[in-house]
Design a protein around this motif. Structure first.
Motif, short mmCIF file in Angstrom:
data_model
loop_
_atom_site.label_atom_id
_atom_site.label_comp_id
_atom_site.label_asym_id
_atom_site.label_seq_id
_atom_site.Cartn_x
_atom_site.Cartn_y
_atom_site.Cartn_z
N LEU A 6 0.84 -1.20 0.00
CA LEU A 6 0.00 0.00 0.00
C LEU A 6 0.87 1.25 0.00
O LEU A 6 1.84 1.34 0.76
N CYS A 20 0.06 -3.95 4.03
CA CYS A 20 -1.27 -3.66 4.56
C CYS A 20 -2.12 -4.92 4.50
O CYS A 20 -2.02 -5.70 3.55
N ILE A 23 -7.72 -2.05 3.73
CA ILE A 23 -7.94 -0.60 3.74
C ILE A 23 -9.39 -0.34 3.35
O ILE A 23 -9.95 -1.04 2.50
N PHE A 52 -6.90 1.88 7.64
CA PHE A 52 -6.18 0.68 7.20
C PHE A 52 -5.48 0.00 8.37
O PHE A 52 -5.20 0.62 9.39
N TRP A 60 -6.36 -0.05 13.79
CA TRP A 60 -6.72 0.76 12.63
C TRP A 60 -5.90 2.04 12.64
O TRP A 60 -5.79 2.70 13.67
#
Length: 138
Positions: A6, A20, A23, A52, A60
């Motif tokens: 990402l 990641c 997302i 994400f 998060w």
């Protein structure tokens, strides 16, 4: 656990670059979640909150983003936006002034182009204030 690459790139900086797990982006037609091996596509985004996780059980992370798009291809996701910042980094006073300026500009006669710029400025200021308010210490 399957991850993807990402990158969140704003006009002035790279906000994030790394692995990641998932997302969630503020797409024009509602929020869109992207996970590893997602179908190749391009998603138009609007001002809002992108969330994400770097790992399945991770916390998060939040980015307040401006308009842009997300490009998904070959397990790589690139989000190109005009602005990206952490909610705790938003200067509320500056955002309030920007909102007042945009409201004043909308009250004046303008060309159609100026009108759309003023509306975009107002939308961005309102999103910034909303997101900053979620992270204020009470």
């Amino acid at each position: 656990m399957s991850t993807f690459s990402l990158k969140i790139i704003a006009a002035d900086k790279t906000f994030y670059s790394g692995k990641c797990y998932t997302i969630i982006v503020p797409a024009i037609d509602g929020e869109q979640q992207i996970m590893s091996h997602h179908e190749n596509m391009v998603i138009a985004t609007k001002e809002g909150e992108a969330r994400f996780k770097e790992s399945e059980d991770g916390e998060w992370r939040i980015a307040v983003v401006g308009i842009g798009f997300v490009h998904i291809a070959r397990n790589r996701v690139t989000m190109l936006v005009d602005t990206a910042e952490r909610p705790e980094d938003i200067d509320r006073v500056r955002a309030e002034r920007a909102m007042e300026r945009a409201k004043e500009q909308l009250r004046q006669k303008q060309s159609i182009e100026e009108y759309h710029v003023s509306r975009a400025s107002l939308a961005r200021a309102m999103v910034r204030l909303k997101e900053a308010g979620k992270f204020e210490i009470k």
